[in-house]
Structure formats: C-alpha cells, structure tokens
Design an enzyme around this catalytic site. Structure first.
Site, short mmCIF file in Angstrom:
data_model
loop_
_atom_site.label_atom_id
_atom_site.label_comp_id
_atom_site.label_asym_id
_atom_site.label_seq_id
_atom_site.Cartn_x
_atom_site.Cartn_y
_atom_site.Cartn_z
N ASP A 190 4.26 -0.87 -9.19
CA ASP A 190 3.55 -1.96 -9.84
C ASP A 190 3.66 -3.23 -9.00
OD1 ASP A 190 1.95 -2.91 -11.83
OD2 ASP A 190 3.33 -2.44 -13.46
N ASP A 230 7.39 0.59 -3.65
CA ASP A 230 7.42 0.22 -5.06
C ASP A 230 6.01 0.47 -5.59
OD1 ASP A 230 8.36 -1.08 -7.51
OD2 ASP A 230 7.05 -2.72 -6.90
N ASP A 274 7.18 -5.85 -3.75
CA ASP A 274 6.59 -7.16 -4.07
C ASP A 274 7.57 -8.09 -4.74
OD1 ASP A 274 6.49 -5.52 -6.52
OD2 ASP A 274 5.40 -7.24 -7.36
#
Length: 339
Positions: A20, A18, A217
């Site tokens: 951001d 991922d 995240d």
C-alpha cells in the site's frame, strides 16, 4: 543518480516491495507499478512483497495483485499476520486459545498454525494477537485489555500509525495498539511487522548470496525495517512519507536512495542516492546560517534533495529552506518545500 550511473536494479538479486503506497493505493495500482513489476519478471529478477496489513492472507494478497495486473504468487507474499501467527505457533502448545483482535484473515492464520482463535477473555486465552481490521471496535479492545491484564501475552502484528487512502492517511493498527496501550499503561510484548526486521530478513534469506533492495513509502516502517535488517532501501514518494518528513528523519529512518516512483529502479535519471557527499550536488548548493538555510543553483530536483539531506541530516536543521534563484524555487516547489 546511483553511484555508478547504472540502473539501480542491476545491483540487486531481489527486490522486496511494500504494497500500500508503493504498488497500489487501497484498490488501484499506482501508475507505473504494473509495468515495473512486469519488467522485473521479464528480466527474470526475483520479487517479493512484504506487508504489515494483517487483514488479508498471502493467497488473498496475491489474488488482489493479480486482479490489478501485477504478477504475484502466494509464496512471494510475506505478511505480518503470517509472521505473528508462526511466532505464536512456535511458542504455544497445539490447540492453545488465542484471542484475535483483527480481521478474519488473522483468525485463519492462527488456525493454520494449529492454535484456536477465540473472541472473549472468558475463554482464558494464552495470548492476544492484534492486527488491523476495519471492523475492530471498542468491544474487541476491551476483551483484549481484560485478557492481557489476566496474563495473556500481547503480540501486535504491526504498529503503523496510519493507512494511506484516497482521502489521506487514516488510522492504522498502530492507532488501535496505542489505544490499548493507553488503557493498559504498557506496550505490547512484541511487535512482529515492520519496522521489526524479520519480514525483510526472511525475504533476504531467499536471495541467497545476492543483495536485496527494499522499496517502501514509509520511513517509520519500510525504511527503518530495512535498516534494522541491514539492507539497502529505496524510498518512493508515492505514499505516506514526503520530503519534509525525509529531511527531518532520524538516522534509523534514512533510506539509501530516493525516487519519485518505481521508475527509479530502471532509469538512473529518476533516482538519487541520499545524502549527497556534501552541500554541493548536481549543480546545487546549500548554505546554512543562523537565519536558516538556502538552496541555490540549478539541476535535477532530486539532486537538490540529496544536497538538502546532506545539510539537514548533518546539522540537524528544521524548517523549510529558502530559494536563491528561480530554478531553486521551482525545485523546492516540486519537492513540496515551497514556502
């Protein structure tokens, strides 16, 4: 630690990141991310990037990463905007009008698949495609509401409730989708991005027979998406999801591994498999009773986390555990669980 004590990355042919909250935060690389990706490339390992952010095209994302010092090619980038546009390109006749709610990048992806982006419900769009855009406002949502009520198919690129920022989580596309869903009293016909499995499944197909590891995240997008795609996952604690959220995670949002950051890919001491086999793990012991639960012992905070996950997930516990020793108090503080 990992099951074998070897480097986590050695068990996988492809690592899918991922962006951001994992590689960067808004416009700056997260400490250690540049070095981690460079190390993977230096070892000849395959890398891909999967993002729900529909405000940039794949080439723009690759350029952004390269400008930060992260090696990336456009063909390594998988975006929800591309996936959503391709889906509509397969379902609609060439040139069909599509009302775009989002950034210019999303309009570009619609053009790239031979469809016609429009801005008004008066142009009789066959579909509405909704993705994040910092300038999306009430007028855009109003046109989408009229079009969907008129029979247009409604596709959302993703439903991330928030976006990470240096000022804390900010409204994401999911918040805007929720506003439109409230007005329409219905949900989108289809959501393409994470936690839908297609982005990760597409990446995994590139790995051939090798195993794929997803690094994210967010439990509700990255980790759930990996689970739905049947892939192992690593949760890094550099972005949105934190330890309290992890302990409360439903089964579909539980990762395979947890680490503080991307160091866990290479250092067995910086990653742990969750949950532990039981309430005892790496020198820690967790006891649960009618008056709550308690951590005692000493060792790595990550091992304490694995033991806490075993008890929390196995018994459905909530609330913060107490500490029964100074070492336990320090571990809980480092995990963001201090009372």
């Amino acid at each position: 630690m990992t099951d074998t004590g070897n480097r986590l990355v050695d068990g996988y042919a492809l690592v899918v990141f991922d962006l951001d909250g994992v590689i960067y935060l808004i416009d700056r690389p997260i400490p250690g991310a540049v070095e981690a990706v460079a190390r993977l490339h230096g070892e000849g390992r395959a890398v891909a990037y999967a993002t729900n952010n529909a405000s940039r095209r794949a080439g723009d994302v690759a350029d952004l990463l390269t400008g930060m010092g992260v090696q990336a090619r456009p063909d390594e980038v998988l975006t929800a905007a591309v996936a959503a546009a391709q889906l509509l390109g397969e379902r609609l006749p060439a040139g069909a009008p599509v009302l775009v709610v989002g950034a210019e990048a999303l309009r570009s992806e619609i053009r790239a698949v031979g469809l016609t982006p429009v801005s008004s419900a008066d142009e009789s769009p066959a579909a509405v495609i909704q993705g994040y855009g910092p300038k999306v406002g009430w007028a855009d949502l109003a046109e989408a509401a009229v079009a969907v009520r008129g029979g247009a198919t409604w596709i959302a690129t993703n439903t991330d409730r928030t976006l990470p920022s240096g000022r804390g989580p900010l409204p994401g596309n999911g918040a805007l989708v929720a506003a439109l869903a409230t007005a329409l009293d219905r949900e989108p016909d289809e959501v393409v991005g994470k936690p839908a499995p297609e982005l990760f499944a597409t990446a995994a197909r590139r790995a051939g027979e090798g195993r794929t590891l997803v690094v994210g995240d967010r439990l509700d997008t990255d980790i759930e998406g990996a689970n739905r795609a049947g892939l192992d996952s690593l949760l890094v604690l550099t972005g949105v999801s934190d330890v309290p959220e992890l302990l409360a995670a439903p089964s579909q949002q539980r990762p395979t591994y947890v680490s503080w950051d991307l160091t866990g890919l290479f250092d067995p001491a910086e990653v742990v498999r969750v949950p532990a086999a039981g309430a005892d793990n790496g020198g820690w012991h967790v006891v649960a009773g009618t008056d709550g639960w308690e951590l005692s012992g000493s060792g790595r905070p990550l091992d304490a986390l694995a033991a806490l996950c075993a008890v929390a997930w196995g018994r459905g516990l909530d609330g913060r555990p107490r500490s029964a020793s100074p070492e336990a108090a320090k571990a809980l503080e480092s995990l963001g669980l201090a009372s």
